[in-house]
Design an enzyme around this catalytic site. Structure first.
Site, short mmCIF file in Angstrom:
data_model
loop_
_atom_site.label_atom_id
_atom_site.label_comp_id
_atom_site.label_asym_id
_atom_site.label_seq_id
_atom_site.Cartn_x
_atom_site.Cartn_y
_atom_site.Cartn_z
N TYR A 47 0.83 -1.21 0.00
CA TYR A 47 0.00 0.00 0.00
C TYR A 47 0.86 1.26 0.00
O TYR A 47 0.42 2.32 -0.46
CB TYR A 47 -0.91 0.04 1.24
CG TYR A 47 -2.22 -0.69 1.08
CD1 TYR A 47 -2.25 -2.07 0.97
CD2 TYR A 47 -3.43 0.01 1.06
CE1 TYR A 47 -3.46 -2.74 0.84
CE2 TYR A 47 -4.64 -0.66 0.93
CZ TYR A 47 -4.64 -2.02 0.82
OH TYR A 47 -5.84 -2.68 0.69
N LYS B 231 3.22 -15.15 3.36
CA LYS B 231 3.50 -15.96 2.17
C LYS B 231 5.00 -16.19 2.16
O LYS B 231 5.72 -15.85 1.20
CB LYS B 231 3.00 -15.20 0.92
CG LYS B 231 3.07 -15.98 -0.37
CD LYS B 231 2.05 -17.12 -0.49
CE LYS B 231 2.31 -17.95 -1.72
NZ LYS B 231 1.48 -19.17 -1.78
N ASP C 9 -2.76 -18.26 1.14
CA ASP C 9 -3.70 -19.07 0.33
C ASP C 9 -4.40 -20.12 1.20
O ASP C 9 -5.61 -20.30 1.12
CB ASP C 9 -2.99 -19.70 -0.89
CG ASP C 9 -1.67 -20.38 -0.55
OD1 ASP C 9 -1.20 -20.26 0.61
OD2 ASP C 9 -1.11 -21.04 -1.44
N ASP D 55 -6.50 -7.01 4.10
CA ASP D 55 -7.60 -6.39 3.35
C ASP D 55 -8.47 -7.48 2.73
O ASP D 55 -9.70 -7.47 2.86
CB ASP D 55 -7.03 -5.47 2.26
CG ASP D 55 -8.13 -4.82 1.44
OD1 ASP D 55 -9.11 -4.35 2.04
OD2 ASP D 55 -8.00 -4.79 0.19
N ASP E 47 -12.45 -9.10 4.11
CA ASP E 47 -13.67 -9.09 3.28
C ASP E 47 -14.24 -10.50 3.22
O ASP E 47 -15.44 -10.71 3.34
CB ASP E 47 -13.37 -8.61 1.84
CG ASP E 47 -13.71 -7.14 1.64
OD1 ASP E 47 -13.63 -6.38 2.63
OD2 ASP E 47 -14.03 -6.75 0.50
C1 IPM Z 1 -10.51 -1.15 3.47
C2 IPM Z 1 -10.70 -0.66 2.07
C3 IPM Z 1 -9.54 0.23 1.67
C4 IPM Z 1 -8.27 -0.59 1.74
C5 IPM Z 1 -9.70 0.89 0.28
C6 IPM Z 1 -10.97 1.72 0.20
C7 IPM Z 1 -8.50 1.70 -0.11
O1 IPM Z 1 -10.87 -1.73 1.19
O2 IPM Z 1 -10.42 -0.31 4.39
O3 IPM Z 1 -10.46 -2.36 3.67
O4 IPM Z 1 -7.91 -1.29 0.77
O5 IPM Z 1 -7.62 -0.56 2.77
MG MG Z 2 -10.96 -3.62 2.10
#
Ligand code: IPM
Ligand code: MG
Length: 358
Positions: free
Chosen positions: A142, A189, A221, A245, A249
Site C-alpha cells: 500500500y 506468504k 492461500d 484487506d 472481506d
Molecule cells: C478497506 C478498504 C480500503 C483498503 C480501500 C478503500 C482503499 O478496502 O479499508 O479495507 O484497501 O484498505
Molecule cells: Mg478492504
C-alpha cells in the site's frame, strides 16, 4: 467523561450510516451522563469536489484535535474505471492512516446467532465463530514505491516491511490473544516472499515472550481456504496490509454481511472507527444501507479509545436485541424474515435508539 468526536462521513452511504452512529453516541452520552462534543470534516470524493484534495489540511487538523474519529467510507465509481486519475478518494484514506500513525486495524468477526441464515456459509460451520483480525495498516504494498516504466507499459509496486513495523502490530495481537482464547495465527506468504520471511522471523522471535499463547503460521492461500472451511479454528489472526484487506472481506461472510462489520484503526494517537464496507454508491441515497457496522464501530470507540466498557456493552446489547426482535436491513434479511421486519437505515437506527433510551 468529556470527549470530542470528529465525524467524517466521506462518500456514498457514509453520511447515512454515520448519522445513525452519531445518534447512538448522543444516546449513550445522555444515558450515562457523558459530555460528547462533535465536529465534522470532509474526506474522499466529497473533499476533492469541495477543495481539490482528498484529505484537506483542515480535516487533518481537526482529526489531530479529536479524541476519536467516527468514519464513514470513501470512494466513487467514477474513479474505479479511470486508472489514469491522478487524484483519487482512496488517497485521502491512506494518507489519513499514515499521518495519524494508525498502524493497527482491528476487525472483530463475530456472528450474532440470529444471523446464522444470512450467511452463504452453512450454519453448523459458522456457529460459535469468533475471530479478531489484526491487519497492519501503514506499510506493505500500500505504501511501498510504485512506478510505471517502459513508457507506461510496465508497472511495479513494492511489498516492503521493516522489523519495527511487524513487531508493533504482532505485539498488539499477542496482547489481545492473551485476553481471549490464547491462540494466534500469523498469516504470510513466507514460501515465496522475502518480506513475509522477515514477518515470520519477527513473530518467531517475539513468541517466547508470550509462552502462554499458542502460535501457528499459515500461508495466505491456505488461510483463505481454512477461514471458510473451519472458521472456529481461529482466535486472533495477525497479518500484513494487503493480505488483511482481502481476508477480512472474506471473513465478513462469517458475520453474515459486510454491513455488520466494524473496525478500529489505532496507533499511538487518535483512533478511527469505521465500517469495513465501502461507499456503496449503488444504494446511496436509497435509505436502505445497514447502519449496524457504524453502530458497532461506536461500540469499539467507546471501549478502545474511551475505556467505557459498560457503554460499549449497552450498544452491542442493543444491536443484539434488535436482531433478536427480528428486525433486519435488506442485506441481512433471511428466508425467515417477515417482510414488515425489513427496515431502512433510519428505522433500524430508531430501533437501536429506543432501546438505548429505555
Ligand atoms: C478497506 C478498504 C480500503 C483498503 C480501500 C478503500 C482503499 O478496502 O479499508 O479495507 O484497501 O484498505
Ligand atoms: Mg478492504
Amino acid at each position: 467523561m468529556k470527549k470530542h468526536i470528529l465525524v467524517v462521513p466521506g462518500d456514498g452511504i457514509g453520511a447515512e450510516v454515520t448519522t445513525v452512529g452519531k445518534q447512538v453516541l448522543e444516546a449513550i452520552a445522555r444515558k450515562f451522563g457523558h459530555e460528547f462534543t462533535y465536529d465534522e470534516a470532509l474526506i474522499g470524493h466529497v473533499a476533492i469536489e469541495a477543495t481539490g484534495s482528498p484529505l484537506p489540511g483542515e480535516t487533518l487538523t481537526k482529526m489531530r484535535a479529536a479524541d476519536a474519529i467516527l468514519f464513514g467510507a470513501v470512494g466513487h465509481p467514477k474513479y474505479d474505471n479511470d486508472p489514469t486519475a491522478k487524484v483519487r478518494p482512496e488517497q485521502g484514506l491512506l494518507q489519513m492512516r499514515k499521518e495519524l500513525g494508525l498502524y493497527a486495524n482491528l476487525r472483530p468477526i463475530k456472528l450474532f446467532d440470529e444471523l446464522l441464515d444470512a450467511s452463504s456459509i452453512k450454519p453448523e460451520i459458522l456457529r460459535g465463530a469468533d475471530i479478531l483480525f489484526f491487519r497492519e495498516l501503514t506499510g506493505d504494498v500500500y505504501f511501498g514505491k510504485r512506478e510505471r516504466l517502459d513508457e507506461g507499459n510496465t508497472a511495479y509496486d513494492t511489498m516492503i516491511y521493516s522489523k519495527y513495523e511487524v513487531e508493533r502490530i504482532v505485539r498488539k495481537a499477542f496482547e489481545a490473544a492473551r485476553t481471549r482464547n490464547k491462540r494466534l495465527c500469523s498469516v504470510d506468504k513466507a514460501n515465496v516472499l522475502e518480506s513475509s520471511r522477515l514477518w515470520r522471523e519477527v513473530v518467531q522471535a517475539i513468541a517466547p515472550e508470550y509462552a502462554d499463547v499458542e502460535v501457528e503460521h499459515q500461508f495466505i492461500d491456505a488461510a483463505a481456504m481454512l477461514l471458510i472451511k473451519d472458521p472456529k479454528r481461529f482466535d486472533v489472526v495477525v497479518t500484513g496490509n494487503l493480505f488483511g484487506d482481502i481476508l477480512t472481506d472474506e471473513a465478513s461472510q462469517i458475520a453474515g454481511s459486510m454491513g455488520m462489520l466494524a473496525s478500529a484503526s489505532v496507533g499511538d494517537n487518535t483512533g478511527v472507527y469505521e465500517p469495513i464496507h465501502g461507499s456503496a454508491h449503488d444504494i446511496t441515497g436509497k435509505g436502505v444501507a445497514n447502519p449496524l457496522a457504524s453502530v458497532l464501530s461506536v461500540a469499539l470507540m467507546l471501549d478502545i479509545s474511551f475505556g467505557l466498557k459498560a457503554e460499549a456493552e449497552a450498544v452491542v446489547g442493543a444491536v443484539d436485541a434488535v436482531l433478536k426482535a427480528g428486525y433486519r436491513t435488506r442485506d441481512i434479511a433471511g428466508p425467515t424474515t417477515q417482510p414488515e421486519h425489513v427496515l431502512g437505515t433510519d428505522a433500524m437506527g430508531q430501533q437501536i435508539l429506543q432501546l438505548l433510551q429505555a
